[in-house]
Design a protein around this motif. Structure first.
Motif, PDB file in Angstrom:
ATOM      1  N   GLN A  98      -8.526  17.874  10.043  1.00 61.50           N
ATOM      2  CA  GLN A  98      -9.422  17.922   8.881  1.00 61.50           C
ATOM      3  C   GLN A  98      -9.717  16.539   8.322  1.00 61.50           C
ATOM      4  OE1 GLN A  98     -10.935  20.875   8.127  1.00 61.50           O
ATOM      5  NE2 GLN A  98      -9.799  21.401   9.983  1.00 61.50           N
ATOM      6  N   ILE A  99      -9.018  15.527   8.810  1.00 73.77           N
ATOM      7  CA  ILE A  99      -9.270  14.153   8.348  1.00 73.77           C
ATOM      8  C   ILE A  99     -10.712  13.781   8.667  1.00 73.77           C
ATOM      9  CG2 ILE A  99      -8.736  11.726   8.786  1.00 73.77           C
ATOM     10  CD1 ILE A  99      -5.793  12.578   9.115  1.00 73.77           C
ATOM     11  N   CYS A 100     -11.409  13.292   7.651  1.00 75.78           N
ATOM     12  CA  CYS A 100     -12.837  13.028   7.822  1.00 75.78           C
ATOM     13  C   CYS A 100     -13.244  11.615   7.414  1.00 75.78           C
ATOM     14  CB  CYS A 100     -13.659  14.039   7.019  1.00 75.78           C
ATOM     15  SG  CYS A 100     -13.310  14.031   5.251  1.00 75.78           S
ATOM     16  N   ALA A 101     -12.290  10.806   6.942  1.00 76.33           N
ATOM     17  CA  ALA A 101     -12.655   9.454   6.514  1.00 76.33           C
ATOM     18  C   ALA A 101     -11.481   8.497   6.659  1.00 76.33           C
ATOM     19  CB  ALA A 101     -13.138   9.465   5.071  1.00 76.33           C
ATOM     20  N   HIS A 102     -11.793   7.286   7.121  1.00 77.64           N
ATOM     21  CA  HIS A 102     -10.821   6.195   7.178  1.00 77.64           C
ATOM     22  C   HIS A 102     -11.262   5.156   6.154  1.00 77.64           C
ATOM     23  CE1 HIS A 102      -9.437   2.323   9.499  1.00 77.64           C
ATOM     24  NE2 HIS A 102      -8.699   2.562   8.426  1.00 77.64           N
ATOM     25  N   LEU A 103     -10.429   4.926   5.154  1.00 76.13           N
ATOM     26  CA  LEU A 103     -10.710   3.951   4.110  1.00 76.13           C
ATOM     27  C   LEU A 103      -9.649   2.845   4.160  1.00 76.13           C
ATOM     28  CD1 LEU A 103     -11.405   6.414   1.149  1.00 76.13           C
ATOM     29  CD2 LEU A 103     -13.103   5.276   2.585  1.00 76.13           C
ATOM     30  N   ASN A 104     -10.087   1.614   3.928  1.00 75.61           N
ATOM     31  CA  ASN A 104      -9.172   0.472   3.940  1.00 75.61           C
ATOM     32  C   ASN A 104      -9.272  -0.268   2.621  1.00 75.61           C
ATOM     33  OD1 ASN A 104      -8.840  -2.632   4.313  1.00 75.61           O
ATOM     34  ND2 ASN A 104      -7.707  -1.770   6.032  1.00 75.61           N
ATOM     35  N   ALA A 105      -8.104  -0.542   2.017  1.00 79.24           N
ATOM     36  CA  ALA A 105      -8.056  -1.300   0.767  1.00 79.24           C
ATOM     37  C   ALA A 105      -6.655  -1.894   0.634  1.00 79.24           C
ATOM     38  CB  ALA A 105      -8.408  -0.414  -0.425  1.00 79.24           C
ATOM     39  N   PHE A 106      -6.302  -2.288  -0.575  1.00 76.28           N
ATOM     40  CA  PHE A 106      -4.987  -2.874  -0.825  1.00 76.28           C
ATOM     41  C   PHE A 106      -4.328  -2.172  -2.011  1.00 76.28           C
ATOM     42  CE2 PHE A 106      -7.261  -5.985   1.568  1.00 76.28           C
ATOM     43  CZ  PHE A 106      -6.301  -6.621   2.346  1.00 76.28           C
ATOM     44  N   HIS A 107      -3.035  -1.888  -1.875  1.00 78.53           N
ATOM     45  CA  HIS A 107      -2.264  -1.289  -2.958  1.00 78.53           C
ATOM     46  C   HIS A 107      -1.297  -2.325  -3.523  1.00 78.53           C
ATOM     47  CE1 HIS A 107      -2.858   3.015  -1.185  1.00 78.53           C
ATOM     48  NE2 HIS A 107      -3.863   2.639  -1.943  1.00 78.53           N
ATOM     49  N   VAL A 108      -1.026  -2.200  -4.798  1.00 75.43           N
ATOM     50  CA  VAL A 108      -0.096  -3.104  -5.465  1.00 75.43           C
ATOM     51  C   VAL A 108       1.110  -2.297  -5.946  1.00 75.43           C
ATOM     52  CG1 VAL A 108      -1.273  -2.822  -7.682  1.00 75.43           C
ATOM     53  CG2 VAL A 108       0.154  -4.836  -7.293  1.00 75.43           C
ATOM     54  N   TYR A 109       2.295  -2.886  -5.845  1.00 72.47           N
ATOM     55  CA  TYR A 109       3.519  -2.208  -6.280  1.00 72.47           C
ATOM     56  C   TYR A 109       3.564  -2.150  -7.808  1.00 72.47           C
ATOM     57  CZ  TYR A 109       5.514  -2.539  -1.559  1.00 72.47           C
ATOM     58  OH  TYR A 109       5.754  -2.410  -0.209  1.00 72.47           O
ATOM     59  N   ALA A 110       3.730  -0.959  -8.353  1.00 72.77           N
ATOM     60  CA  ALA A 110       3.860  -0.825  -9.806  1.00 72.77           C
ATOM     61  C   ALA A 110       5.120  -1.515 -10.302  1.00 72.77           C
ATOM     62  CB  ALA A 110       3.873   0.656 -10.196  1.00 72.77           C
ATOM     63  N   SER A 111       6.160  -1.545  -9.475  1.00 68.91           N
ATOM     64  CA  SER A 111       7.423  -2.177  -9.879  1.00 68.91           C
ATOM     65  C   SER A 111       7.365  -3.691  -9.793  1.00 68.91           C
ATOM     66  CB  SER A 111       8.566  -1.668  -8.998  1.00 68.91           C
ATOM     67  OG  SER A 111       8.313  -1.982  -7.636  1.00 68.91           O
ATOM     68  N   ASP A 112       6.366  -4.230  -9.066  1.00 66.97           N
ATOM     69  CA  ASP A 112       6.227  -5.682  -8.909  1.00 66.97           C
ATOM     70  C   ASP A 112       4.764  -5.985  -8.616  1.00 66.97           C
ATOM     71  OD1 ASP A 112       6.346  -8.357  -8.401  1.00 66.97           O
ATOM     72  OD2 ASP A 112       7.777  -8.237  -6.736  1.00 66.97           O
ATOM     73  N   PRO A 113       3.922  -6.096  -9.652  1.00 65.04           N
ATOM     74  CA  PRO A 113       2.482  -6.272  -9.471  1.00 65.04           C
ATOM     75  C   PRO A 113       2.078  -7.523  -8.708  1.00 65.04           C
ATOM     76  CG  PRO A 113       2.979  -5.587 -11.708  1.00 65.04           C
ATOM     77  CD  PRO A 113       4.288  -5.946 -11.073  1.00 65.04           C
ATOM     78  N   LYS A 114       3.021  -8.399  -8.407  1.00 65.77           N
ATOM     79  CA  LYS A 114       2.691  -9.592  -7.618  1.00 65.77           C
ATOM     80  C   LYS A 114       2.707  -9.295  -6.123  1.00 65.77           C
ATOM     81  CE  LYS A 114       4.414 -12.926 -11.031  1.00 65.77           C
ATOM     82  NZ  LYS A 114       4.672 -11.925 -12.053  1.00 65.77           N
ATOM     83  N   ARG A 115       3.174  -8.096  -5.754  1.00 66.17           N
ATOM     84  CA  ARG A 115       3.218  -7.696  -4.346  1.00 66.17           C
ATOM     85  C   ARG A 115       2.099  -6.696  -4.043  1.00 66.17           C
ATOM     86  NH1 ARG A 115       8.725  -5.011  -3.074  1.00 66.17           N
ATOM     87  NH2 ARG A 115       7.803  -4.883  -0.982  1.00 66.17           N
ATOM     88  N   CYS A 116       1.423  -6.916  -2.940  1.00 66.54           N
ATOM     89  CA  CYS A 116       0.416  -5.948  -2.527  1.00 66.54           C
ATOM     90  C   CYS A 116       0.489  -5.788  -1.017  1.00 66.54           C
ATOM     91  CB  CYS A 116      -0.988  -6.366  -2.967  1.00 66.54           C
ATOM     92  SG  CYS A 116      -1.670  -7.775  -2.077  1.00 66.54           S
ATOM     93  N   VAL A 117      -0.078  -4.706  -0.520  1.00 64.86           N
ATOM     94  CA  VAL A 117      -0.020  -4.402   0.905  1.00 64.86           C
ATOM     95  C   VAL A 117      -1.311  -3.721   1.326  1.00 64.86           C
ATOM     96  CG1 VAL A 117       1.106  -2.174   0.486  1.00 64.86           C
ATOM     97  CG2 VAL A 117       1.360  -3.292   2.710  1.00 64.86           C
TER      98      VAL A 117
END
Length: 248
Positions: free
Chosen positions: A38-57
């Protein structure tokens, strides 16, 4: 072979044994895998850690619709066949978001900046002209700009973990460019891999109206601002980052 010493596909463990390969092939032929299909979309972005906003992935979302108001996404570290499943994200409409209790709403983030900045992309298929694909992508962004996401990561690949260690991490999204150190370089490197330009996407999406973001969303940035002004915000931050529902 010692599984505690070997690393395969960036995860600790031995290479897939012939028996497992045979079973895997048989399952692929005989089972339907209906939810995944049922997967119909591939999206790419960046998430930031709520516990350490200086880290993102970087996060590759593979999403399906439960209905018009609810989406669910599997999150991988890369789009490669051997990608590691690092988290999940649920996305809901603004209508449903408003029905949540105030403490629950603090765990969710908006997607306005992701869309309007060009950070959020929908990687296109090989061989399809960029202009044609971007028309479809931009239409998708018209819908995504107003929804809210709740994300947890289980595998902290950005710190080099070879297994999913520790508890789940609540993740957020950026809401302004200056929240992300080296924004241009970070997004630029991603753009080069996918052959896209977030700057061009930003321009193409300029017409998309920015919805009003609920005050309870994107809480990590409000806590960060409060922490800079009021030392007493520590309790509020701890409540958010642990995902608890204690009052503040």
């Amino acid at each position: 072979m010692n599984a505690t010493e070997n690393v395969t596909n960036e995860a600790r463990g031995n290479p897939l044994a012939p028996k497992s390969q045979v079973l895997e092939t048989g399952a692929a032929v005989g089972q339907s895998f209906a939810p995944v299909k049922q997967i119909c979309a591939h999206l790419n972005a960046f998430h930031v850690y709520a516990s350490d906003p200086k880290r993102c992935v970087e996060a590759n979302h593979y999403c399906s619709h439960l209905n018009e108001d609810v989406r669910q996404c599997l999150i991988y570290d890369t789009p490669a066949p051997n990608a590691r499943l690092i988290g999940v994200e649920y996305m809901i409409s603004a209508t449903l978001y408003k029905t949540l209790d105030p403490e629950e709403r603090k765990l969710w983030h908006s997607h306005v900046f992701e869309v309007k900045s060009g950070m959020l992309i929908m990687p296109g298929p090989d061989g399809l002209p960029t202009g044609i694909w971007e028309e479809a992508e931009t239409k998708e962004m018209e819908d995504v700009v107003g929804i809210y996401g709740k994300t947890y990561h289980f595998w902290q690949v950005d710190r080099g973990d070879k297994l999913p260690l520790g508890g789940p991490e609540l993740m957020m999204s950026f809401t302004k460019e200056d929240q992300c150190p080296g924004f241009s370089e970070l997004i630029g490197e991603r753009d080069s891999r996918y052959g896209v330009s977030h700057v061009q996407k930003k321009e193409k999406r300029a017409y998309i109206e920015e919805p009003e973001v609920h005050n309870d969303a994107d809480r990590v940035w409000k806590v960060e601002n409060a922490m800079q002004k009021f030392a007493g915000a520590t309790k509020d931050q701890a409540s958010l980052l642990k995902g608890t529902h204690s009052s503040t």
